[in-house]
Design an enzyme around this catalytic site. Structure first.
Site, PDB file in Angstrom:
ATOM      1  N   CYS A   4      81.892  47.172  36.681  1.00 34.73           N
ATOM      2  CA  CYS A   4      81.289  47.607  35.412  1.00 34.73           C
ATOM      3  C   CYS A   4      82.307  48.311  34.523  1.00 34.73           C
ATOM      4  CB  CYS A   4      80.106  48.529  35.683  1.00 34.73           C
ATOM      5  SG  CYS A   4      78.603  47.632  36.165  1.00 34.73           S
ATOM      6  N   HIS A  48      78.252  51.544  30.806  1.00 37.03           N
ATOM      7  CA  HIS A  48      77.355  52.677  31.000  1.00 37.03           C
ATOM      8  C   HIS A  48      78.180  53.938  31.241  1.00 37.03           C
ATOM      9  CE1 HIS A  48      78.373  52.511  35.274  1.00 37.03           C
ATOM     10  NE2 HIS A  48      78.122  51.212  35.242  1.00 37.03           N
TER      11      HIS A  48
END
Length: 340
Positions: free
Chosen positions: A232, A219
């Site tokens: 992440c 992301h």
């Protein structure tokens, strides 16, 4: 005093003056050979993340050190001098060029001065493809339609379509205490704006989950120039949007409790050189320092090719089945509507 005595005295005086002059010159040369303070510092053991530069006065204007294919753009610590540097940086490079330079240093615009040196290409390619550390072609992936790979060692990702490199870019992966899982994973679900499960204040634009139980996904988020996430895979906004549209999601069975087909395959590999020099700084000495060979990529990918192709084939069958079922359902509704 005789004439002979006067001549002898004259030659003795010349000899004395000559010796004194030589000793004085030797003394001056000796003093000039002593290292200055700046030279003494330059001769000390360098920091692992530093570069070799000529000593400059603190008041000197920031300059690019020309080294060849890549150059070093030194950033002063003083905030006023940084403002002056930003003016020079903005004047010298266009917005797209600045974006590319920061990307090569694993930085976004928000973190643009989160470094003491920027690695700058002598010739700017705003697509970044001229500087790709990944091979342009991987025959081992010829039958794999979509594939994404993340390299921990150089904090970069690459996208391949049927073995051809179509995109690559920077990332900031899990920090040392919260590292990203390695190995083969598959793209699952996606959401244009997700909320972090670690802190609700963290908004994650264009989130694409790749490990549902561990909550790992790629992301958009800050790229500070080193691995900084809570596992992440952080991306620049443009890259996050592109990958959001590119990758395929999973297909769930009715009810959503189980997976009917997996999404795009993703591999995360390697380890970051924690505490050592940032890998992209090595480009200043060797423009190929970050390159990953075809042989190394094959070694990483080979064990997973059969699994990736199997899941790809299954997904195509499931997708075709769903498409056929929807077409039949639409045709039935149209027939029923016509009859009524």
């Amino acid at each position: 005093m005789t004439k002979k005595t006067i001549i002898k005295s004259f030659y003795f005086l010349l000899f004395t003056l000559f010796v004194f002059s030589c000793k004085k010159e030797e003394s001056v040369n000796s003093e000039n050979q002593k290292p200055s303070a700046s030279e003494a510092i330059s001769q000390s053991e360098p920091h692992p993340d530093s570069i070799k530069t000529n000593p400059v006065k603190e008041s000197a204007a920031p300059m690019i050190q020309e080294n060849g294919f890549y150059n070093a753009f030194a950033i002063p610590k003083d905030s006023k001098k940084r403002d002056s540097l930003y003016a020079i940086f903005s004047k010298k490079y266009s917005e797209r060029e600045r974006y590319a330079i920061l990307a090569l240093n694993r930085l976004d615009s928000k973190s643009k001065w989160n470094s003491d040196t920027l690695v700058v290409p002598a010739k700017i390619d705003t697509t970044l493809m001229a500087y790709s550390p990944f091979p342009l072609q991987l025959d081992i992936l010829t039958d794999v339609k979509k594939f994404v790979i993340f390299s921990y060692p150089i904090q970069a990702y690459a996208v391949y379509s049927n073995g051809t490199l179509v995109k690559w870019g920077p990332t900031s992966m899990g920090k040392k205490t919260a590292q990203t899982d390695r190995g083969l994973m598959f793209a699952n679900w996606k959401k244009k704006l997700a909320i972090s499960t670690v802190k609700s204040e963290w908004k994650l634009p264009y989130n694409f989950n790749i490990h549902n139980t561990h909550g790992i996904g790629w992301h958009q988020y800050d790229l500070p120039g080193y691995p900084a996430s809570h596992s992440c895979l952080r991306l620049l906004m443009k890259d996050a949007i592109w990958l959001y549209s590119y990758a395929d999601t999973w297909i769930l069975n009715p009810g959503g409790a189980t997976t009917k087909a997996k999404g795009t395959p993703v591999i995360v590999f390697g380890d970051y050189p924690w505490g050592k020099r940032k890998p992209w700084r090595k480009l200043l000495e060797d423009p190929n320092a970050n390159n990953i060979s075809v042989e190394e990529m094959n070694r990483i990918i080979q064990p997973h090719v059969e699994k990736m192709i199997s899941e790809q084939t299954n997904r195509e069958k499931v997708a075709d089945s769903i498409k056929t079922a929807k077409a039949s359902e639409a045709a039935l509704k149209e027939t029923t509507s016509t009859e009524n």
